[in-house]
Design a protein around this motif. Structure first.
Motif, PDB file in Angstrom:
ATOM      1  N   ASP A   1      14.061 -15.887  31.186  1.00 57.77           N
ATOM      2  CA  ASP A   1      15.285 -16.544  31.635  1.00 57.77           C
ATOM      3  C   ASP A   1      15.772 -17.566  30.605  1.00 57.77           C
ATOM      4  O   ASP A   1      16.978 -17.712  30.372  1.00 57.77           O
ATOM      5  CB  ASP A   1      15.100 -17.201  33.008  1.00 57.77           C
TER       6      ASP A   1
ATOM      7  N   HIS B   1      25.091  -5.489  30.957  1.00 54.88           N
ATOM      8  CA  HIS B   1      23.694  -5.842  31.168  1.00 54.88           C
ATOM      9  C   HIS B   1      22.790  -5.013  30.253  1.00 54.88           C
ATOM     10  O   HIS B   1      21.777  -5.514  29.749  1.00 54.88           O
ATOM     11  CB  HIS B   1      23.299  -5.618  32.626  1.00 54.88           C
TER      12      HIS B   1
ATOM     13  N   GLU C   1      17.204  -3.680  34.267  1.00 57.42           N
ATOM     14  CA  GLU C   1      16.885  -4.184  35.598  1.00 57.42           C
ATOM     15  C   GLU C   1      16.444  -5.648  35.545  1.00 57.42           C
ATOM     16  O   GLU C   1      16.832  -6.460  36.408  1.00 57.42           O
ATOM     17  CB  GLU C   1      15.777  -3.320  36.239  1.00 57.42           C
ATOM     18  N   VAL C   2      15.654  -5.984  34.536  1.00 59.62           N
ATOM     19  CA  VAL C   2      15.202  -7.374  34.389  1.00 59.62           C
ATOM     20  C   VAL C   2      16.399  -8.294  34.131  1.00 59.62           C
ATOM     21  O   VAL C   2      16.525  -9.365  34.739  1.00 59.62           O
ATOM     22  CB  VAL C   2      14.176  -7.492  33.233  1.00 59.62           C
TER      23      VAL C   2
ATOM     24  N   SER D   1      19.591  -7.772  34.860  1.00 59.41           N
ATOM     25  CA  SER D   1      20.451  -7.835  36.050  1.00 59.41           C
ATOM     26  C   SER D   1      19.868  -8.799  37.076  1.00 59.41           C
ATOM     27  O   SER D   1      20.590  -9.607  37.679  1.00 59.41           O
ATOM     28  CB  SER D   1      20.608  -6.444  36.660  1.00 59.41           C
ATOM     29  N   ARG D   2      18.554  -8.736  37.274  1.00 57.38           N
ATOM     30  CA  ARG D   2      17.905  -9.625  38.234  1.00 57.38           C
ATOM     31  C   ARG D   2      18.026 -11.090  37.803  1.00 57.38           C
ATOM     32  O   ARG D   2      18.357 -11.964  38.617  1.00 57.38           O
ATOM     33  CB  ARG D   2      16.427  -9.231  38.394  1.00 57.38           C
TER      34      ARG D   2
ATOM     35  N   LYS E   1      21.606 -12.426  38.204  1.00 52.47           N
ATOM     36  CA  LYS E   1      21.916 -12.721  39.603  1.00 52.47           C
ATOM     37  C   LYS E   1      21.292 -14.055  40.029  1.00 52.47           C
ATOM     38  O   LYS E   1      21.895 -14.833  40.771  1.00 52.47           O
ATOM     39  CB  LYS E   1      21.424 -11.586  40.499  1.00 52.47           C
ATOM     40  N   GLN E   2      20.072 -14.317  39.542  1.00 54.68           N
ATOM     41  CA  GLN E   2      19.424 -15.596  39.839  1.00 54.68           C
ATOM     42  C   GLN E   2      20.206 -16.752  39.205  1.00 54.68           C
ATOM     43  O   GLN E   2      20.400 -17.802  39.838  1.00 54.68           O
ATOM     44  CB  GLN E   2      17.986 -15.588  39.323  1.00 54.68           C
TER      45      GLN E   2
END
Length: 209
Positions: A149, A172, A184-185, A187-188, A191-192
């Motif tokens: 992150d 993404h 996928e990582v 995108s997750r 969103k966070q």
């Protein structure tokens, strides 16, 4: 094109004038070219006969493994050169225009000659190596010590600085490719970040708050 090159020369070698040999030889032996956004300037394993200097725009430098997985290394901005291109007969990286970009091609044959003849050019090249080495150390630090992150936010911040905009038109999948992770990582994590107010997401768009 000539105006951009002249501006670069004045900025990089401020103690020289138009009568100085380094200025004359830059115009005589090099070549200024335009690379459209998304086009390759240098591809992997391509025979190298020049080193690029950015006089306008941004280039993205990436590397690819034997399985075809690509990883983002760094951006080249105004006045910067790809020092890796100076080190190999065949390119070990791929260089792509992030946006419409103007590039001055320094002939490989002239690099060492100018190093011996012109202290101004030698200082430019040595500083270019230092900038690139510092950048690679930073990239290693991010990979080794920072969570994904943090790396994501740093990458988006850097891209925002380059684009001079908080609104980034990027997918993404492209972010995942540049950070060597999965869509996928990314995108997750995005969103966070949106939930805590760091970004706003749209279709192939990320807006930094």
């Amino acid at each position: 094109m000539k105006h951009l090159l002249q501006q670069f020369i004045q900025n990089s070698f401020p103690l020289t004038d138009e009568n100085h040999p380094i200025q004359k030889e830059f115009f005589e032996f090099g070549e200024s070219v335009e690379v459209k956004a998304g086009e390759y300037l240098i591809d992997l394993n391509e025979e190298m006969d020049f080193a690029p200097i950015v006089t306008k725009g941004v280039l993205k430098v990436t590397r690819e493994d034997e399985e075809g997985n690509e990883i983002f290394l760094y951006y080249l901005e105004y006045g910067e050169t790809c020092t890796i291109a100076m080190m190999y007969n065949e390119s070990a990286v791929r260089v792509t225009a992030e946006e419409d970009t103007m590039v001055y091609k320094v002939p490989i044959a002239k690099i060492d000659e100018w190093m011996l003849r012109f202290p101004e050019w030698r200082n430019f090249v040595m500083n270019a190596y230092k900038v690139r080495f510092d950048g690679l150390l930073k990239a290693i630090d991010e990979l080794a010590f920072k969570k994904m992150d943090e790396r994501l936010l740093n990458y988006l911040g850097k891209l925002s600085d380059i684009k001079d905009s908080n609104e980034l038109h990027i997918s993404h999948s492209e972010i995942a490719l540049n950070l060597n992770t999965s869509r996928e990582v990314i995108s997750r994590l995005l969103k966070q970040l949106e939930k805590i107010g760091k970004v706003t997401l749209g279709r192939n768009k990320v807006i930094l708050k």
